[in-house]
Motif scaffolding. Sequence first.
Motif, PDB file in Angstrom:
ATOM      1  N   MET A 159      -4.637   1.248   2.762  1.00 27.63           N
ATOM      2  CA  MET A 159      -5.541   1.734   1.717  1.00 27.63           C
ATOM      3  C   MET A 159      -5.128   1.054   0.414  1.00 27.63           C
ATOM      4  N   HIS A 160      -6.101   0.583  -0.338  1.00 29.23           N
ATOM      5  CA  HIS A 160      -5.773  -0.007  -1.641  1.00 29.23           C
ATOM      6  C   HIS A 160      -5.386   1.107  -2.607  1.00 29.23           C
ATOM      7  N   VAL A 161      -4.144   1.072  -3.064  1.00 23.81           N
ATOM      8  CA  VAL A 161      -3.649   2.085  -4.000  1.00 23.81           C
ATOM      9  C   VAL A 161      -3.221   1.387  -5.286  1.00 23.81           C
ATOM     10  N   PRO A 162      -3.894   1.636  -6.401  1.00 25.01           N
ATOM     11  CA  PRO A 162      -3.495   1.020  -7.668  1.00 25.01           C
ATOM     12  C   PRO A 162      -2.050   1.369  -8.020  1.00 25.01           C
ATOM     13  N   PHE A 163      -1.363   0.457  -8.647  1.00 23.81           N
ATOM     14  CA  PHE A 163       0.042   0.663  -9.011  1.00 23.81           C
ATOM     15  C   PHE A 163       0.203   1.937  -9.847  1.00 23.81           C
ATOM     16  N   GLY A 164       1.155   2.785  -9.443  1.00 23.19           N
ATOM     17  CA  GLY A 164       1.417   4.008 -10.183  1.00 23.19           C
ATOM     18  C   GLY A 164       0.470   5.149  -9.869  1.00 23.19           C
ATOM     19  N   HIS A 165      -0.396   4.965  -8.869  1.00 25.00           N
ATOM     20  CA  HIS A 165      -1.346   6.005  -8.467  1.00 25.00           C
ATOM     21  C   HIS A 165      -0.952   6.601  -7.120  1.00 25.00           C
ATOM     22  N   ILE A 166      -1.569   7.730  -6.796  1.00 25.04           N
ATOM     23  CA  ILE A 166      -1.518   8.311  -5.456  1.00 25.04           C
ATOM     24  C   ILE A 166      -2.952   8.582  -5.034  1.00 25.04           C
ATOM     25  N   VAL A 167      -3.309   8.161  -3.837  1.00 27.34           N
ATOM     26  CA  VAL A 167      -4.627   8.466  -3.298  1.00 27.34           C
ATOM     27  C   VAL A 167      -4.477   9.683  -2.397  1.00 27.34           C
ATOM     28  N   ALA A 168      -5.196  10.754  -2.726  1.00 28.97           N
ATOM     29  CA  ALA A 168      -5.041  12.026  -2.021  1.00 28.97           C
ATOM     30  C   ALA A 168      -6.277  12.364  -1.202  1.00 28.97           C
ATOM     31  N   ASN A 169      -6.048  13.002  -0.063  1.00 28.24           N
ATOM     32  CA  ASN A 169      -7.143  13.527   0.748  1.00 28.24           C
ATOM     33  C   ASN A 169      -7.901  14.576  -0.062  1.00 28.24           C
ATOM     34  N   GLU A 170      -9.229  14.510   0.012  1.00 28.10           N
ATOM     35  CA  GLU A 170     -10.087  15.413  -0.775  1.00 28.10           C
ATOM     36  C   GLU A 170      -9.735  16.878  -0.544  1.00 28.10           C
ATOM     37  N   LYS A 171      -9.223  17.216   0.648  1.00 26.49           N
ATOM     38  CA  LYS A 171      -8.938  18.625   0.969  1.00 26.49           C
ATOM     39  C   LYS A 171      -7.863  19.222   0.057  1.00 26.49           C
ATOM     40  N   TRP A 172      -7.092  18.372  -0.619  1.00 31.68           N
ATOM     41  CA  TRP A 172      -6.023  18.863  -1.487  1.00 31.68           C
ATOM     42  C   TRP A 172      -6.480  19.101  -2.929  1.00 31.68           C
ATOM     43  N   ARG A 173      -7.737  18.794  -3.232  1.00 30.53           N
ATOM     44  CA  ARG A 173      -8.245  19.005  -4.590  1.00 30.53           C
ATOM     45  C   ARG A 173      -8.142  20.489  -4.962  1.00 30.53           C
ATOM     46  N   GLY A 174      -7.560  20.778  -6.119  1.00 37.66           N
ATOM     47  CA  GLY A 174      -7.423  22.153  -6.595  1.00 37.66           C
ATOM     48  C   GLY A 174      -6.230  22.900  -6.021  1.00 37.66           C
ATOM     49  N   SER A 175      -5.482  22.263  -5.117  1.00 41.88           N
ATOM     50  CA  SER A 175      -4.324  22.922  -4.508  1.00 41.88           C
ATOM     51  C   SER A 175      -3.144  22.944  -5.478  1.00 41.88           C
ATOM     52  N   GLN A 176      -2.177  23.798  -5.178  1.00 38.09           N
ATOM     53  CA  GLN A 176      -0.964  23.864  -5.994  1.00 38.09           C
ATOM     54  C   GLN A 176      -0.219  22.537  -5.940  1.00 38.09           C
ATOM     55  N   LEU A 177      -0.263  21.893  -4.794  1.00 39.41           N
ATOM     56  CA  LEU A 177       0.406  20.610  -4.621  1.00 39.41           C
ATOM     57  C   LEU A 177      -0.194  19.551  -5.541  1.00 39.41           C
ATOM     58  N   ALA A 178      -1.521  19.473  -5.566  1.00 43.45           N
ATOM     59  CA  ALA A 178      -2.193  18.500  -6.426  1.00 43.45           C
ATOM     60  C   ALA A 178      -1.990  18.830  -7.903  1.00 43.45           C
ATOM     61  N   GLN A 179      -2.069  20.110  -8.239  1.00 42.03           N
ATOM     62  CA  GLN A 179      -1.881  20.531  -9.632  1.00 42.03           C
ATOM     63  C   GLN A 179      -0.472  20.177 -10.123  1.00 42.03           C
ATOM     64  N   THR A 224      -8.327  11.460   6.866  1.00 43.30           N
ATOM     65  CA  THR A 224      -7.672  12.010   8.056  1.00 43.30           C
ATOM     66  C   THR A 224      -7.188  10.875   8.955  1.00 43.30           C
ATOM     67  N   PRO A 225      -5.936  10.912   9.458  1.00 38.05           N
ATOM     68  CA  PRO A 225      -4.973  12.012   9.430  1.00 38.05           C
ATOM     69  C   PRO A 225      -4.031  12.025   8.226  1.00 38.05           C
ATOM     70  N   VAL A 226      -4.225  11.104   7.280  1.00 37.96           N
ATOM     71  CA  VAL A 226      -3.310  10.985   6.148  1.00 37.96           C
ATOM     72  C   VAL A 226      -3.638  11.999   5.058  1.00 37.96           C
ATOM     73  N   ASP A 227      -2.597  12.548   4.413  1.00 31.30           N
ATOM     74  CA  ASP A 227      -2.798  13.463   3.292  1.00 31.30           C
ATOM     75  C   ASP A 227      -2.697  12.752   1.952  1.00 31.30           C
ATOM     76  N   PHE A 228      -1.690  11.866   1.815  1.00 28.50           N
ATOM     77  CA  PHE A 228      -1.495  11.130   0.559  1.00 28.50           C
ATOM     78  C   PHE A 228      -1.058   9.704   0.861  1.00 28.50           C
ATOM     79  N   TYR A 229      -1.672   8.756   0.167  1.00 24.29           N
ATOM     80  CA  TYR A 229      -1.209   7.370   0.209  1.00 24.29           C
ATOM     81  C   TYR A 229      -0.354   7.114  -1.027  1.00 24.29           C
ATOM     82  N   LEU A 230       0.895   6.686  -0.815  1.00 24.52           N
ATOM     83  CA  LEU A 230       1.790   6.362  -1.926  1.00 24.52           C
ATOM     84  C   LEU A 230       1.688   4.892  -2.301  1.00 24.52           C
ATOM     85  N   SER A 231       1.318   4.075  -1.329  1.00 21.56           N
ATOM     86  CA  SER A 231       1.074   2.655  -1.549  1.00 21.56           C
ATOM     87  C   SER A 231       0.112   2.214  -0.453  1.00 21.56           C
TER      88      SER A 231
END
Length: 215
Positions: free
Chosen positions: A12-32, A47-54
């Motif tokens: 997945m293309h992840v811009p430097f210094g970003h995290i790409v998150a699965n939409e299901k985590w929007r509004g969660s305590q983890l995302a906040q 799916t099946p990934v929750d977060f892309y770090l790079s």
Amino acid sequence: MESNPPDGTGPMHVPFGHIVANEKWRGSQLAQGMQGKIKLVFEDGLTPVDFYLSSKSCILYITEAELVAGNGYRKRLVRVRNSNKLQGIVVVEKTQMSEQYFPAVQKFTVLDLGMVLLPVASQMEASCLIIQLVQEQTREPSKNPFLRKKRALVSEPALLRSVQQIPGVGKVKAPLLLQKFPSIQQLSNASLRELEAVVGPAAAQRIHAFFSQPR
């Protein structure tokens, strides 16, 4: 943002210094917990990934509820493990309620799949851990004693934490073991004598027993 392949296990293309998150985590305590400290981009169909770090490193997150519910999480882990395009780090909520199930997920993740596993007590702790992993990934290799390659890899500090969780290891012995056995696979294949030379007989026995138990 480049779209993810249909099976969800491609780069997945992840811009430097970003995290790409699965939409299901929007509004969660983890995302906040991450917002305001790192740039978070939400995407559908990860799916099946929750977060892309790079582009090639990702987080597979197992919640307390998923752990208690059974082995449903295993399919996700296997899909990423079988992909030669992604390096997955498994983060598990190890709470008072789910603690009794932790040994099973540890055995499956570390022994059967050879993947890095990191326990957290809460989603807030997980948010701090994920931010730290991204920061360590972007740190200069010369300033990180655990990086042996020219380019910083997010799996290095995560691997260190994972090895610390193995019975008999801890924070002092983990770096010593990784100097001699730089991967979970190599560590699991080490003989008792080889382990004793690094950490002594008592710790070697516990480590060897952990990797020798029936899967």
